[in-house]
Design an enzyme around this catalytic site. Sequence first.
Site, short mmCIF file in Angstrom:
data_model
loop_
_atom_site.label_atom_id
_atom_site.label_comp_id
_atom_site.label_asym_id
_atom_site.label_seq_id
_atom_site.Cartn_x
_atom_site.Cartn_y
_atom_site.Cartn_z
N ARG A 73 0.86 -1.17 0.00
CA ARG A 73 0.00 0.00 0.00
C ARG A 73 0.90 1.23 0.00
NH1 ARG A 73 2.46 1.98 3.75
NH2 ARG A 73 0.92 3.62 3.86
N GLY A 74 0.30 2.39 -0.21
CA GLY A 74 1.07 3.60 -0.43
C GLY A 74 1.13 3.87 -1.91
N ALA A 75 0.76 5.10 -2.31
CA ALA A 75 0.58 5.39 -3.73
C ALA A 75 1.80 5.06 -4.59
CB ALA A 75 0.18 6.86 -3.91
N ARG A 87 -7.27 -0.07 -6.83
CA ARG A 87 -7.33 1.08 -5.92
C ARG A 87 -7.57 2.35 -6.75
NH1 ARG A 87 -4.79 0.38 -0.94
NH2 ARG A 87 -6.17 2.08 -0.31
N ASP A 133 -1.84 10.81 -2.03
CA ASP A 133 -2.22 9.79 -3.00
C ASP A 133 -2.62 10.40 -4.33
OD1 ASP A 133 -2.60 6.85 -1.67
OD2 ASP A 133 -2.77 8.44 -0.20
#
Length: 368
Positions: free
Chosen positions: A63-65, A108, A255
């Site tokens: 996770r994390g852009a 996402r 993000d």
Amino acid sequence: MTPNTTQQHGALLSASRLRVRTVEIHADEVVLIDQVALPHEERYVHCRSWQDVAERIRDMTVRGAPAIGVAAAGGLSLAARSAREAGLDAAATRAALETAADGLLATRPTAVNLRWAVDEMRVEWSRCGDEPGHCAARLLARAQAILEDDVDRCLRIGRHGATLFAPGARILTHCNAGALATAGYGTALGVIRAAFAADPTLSVLVDETRPWLQGARLTAWELGVEGIPYHVISDNMAGHFFRCGDIDAVVVGADRIAANGDTANKIGTYTVSVLAKEHGVPFYVAAPLSTVDLSLADGEEIPIEERDPDEVTSFRGIRVAPEGAAARHPAFDVTPAANITAIITEAGVLRPPLEAALAQACKSEECG
């Protein structure tokens, strides 16, 4: 993890003192640190198809852009390898890659880095022409270059941001925008890492960041690995520490950043920005320009992912709300540009008016 043997990548790792590796891209697999298992267990997941990568993005293993974008690039390189092994012709290879791209993009919706990385890979496979046999090697090289580029961008973000803090600064951060959210160095935590290297009296307050506790689980773990002093606080304590004068600056990641500077980040970031503005505390966003989406005029146009309400009413399978309790779970919120002191990018520190600053920066660097 199996070391990446490219000379450039090794130089970046050495230069950045990386102790946390989030994504590794190899010819036959994409290796991800399992962020759901942290901080209790450090283990790695081996993805051998684009579908594996998509599932790991969806279930928050990665996770994390920026990290999502890098992982998706690796997933597309695996799709190209699979097409080559199946002996697909050029048209069938392109169709298989489009299918993989659509599947990865569906995981996402808020983080624009995912779309940016997929578009970069699309450009690469458009150059394969009628020789699909070479496509897998081209896409592997491009995916690894995207990974290396992310580390380089984060190093530059850290260098620019480190100059913003007075000695002994007490910095609040929300969610996790560190090595675990990128290819290995971090945006907001990259700034904190670089600042701490120059001033070891710096300290950090870490919002726990409900409902996934990315701050308490991941940011605290990273800061501990780096030896940076910190305290974890629950999200509803931030106002108390602002009022007591115990916060000198806020640094968060992003993000997606709209053309006017409105910024989507993990849910709760907007609340922190309001508190910072009320108490006259500088509020910084640290992000690569690949996070900037000039196609969106403002934050009203940023799609906000709504996740499973069970993630609010339960944690790791343990129910914390009554049976039948209804819940909402927007995963992100939007901080208006008016609440942002500056955006720290690889091109420098961008100050208001942010719309003009972002437009100018995107002329010389690649934006999302």
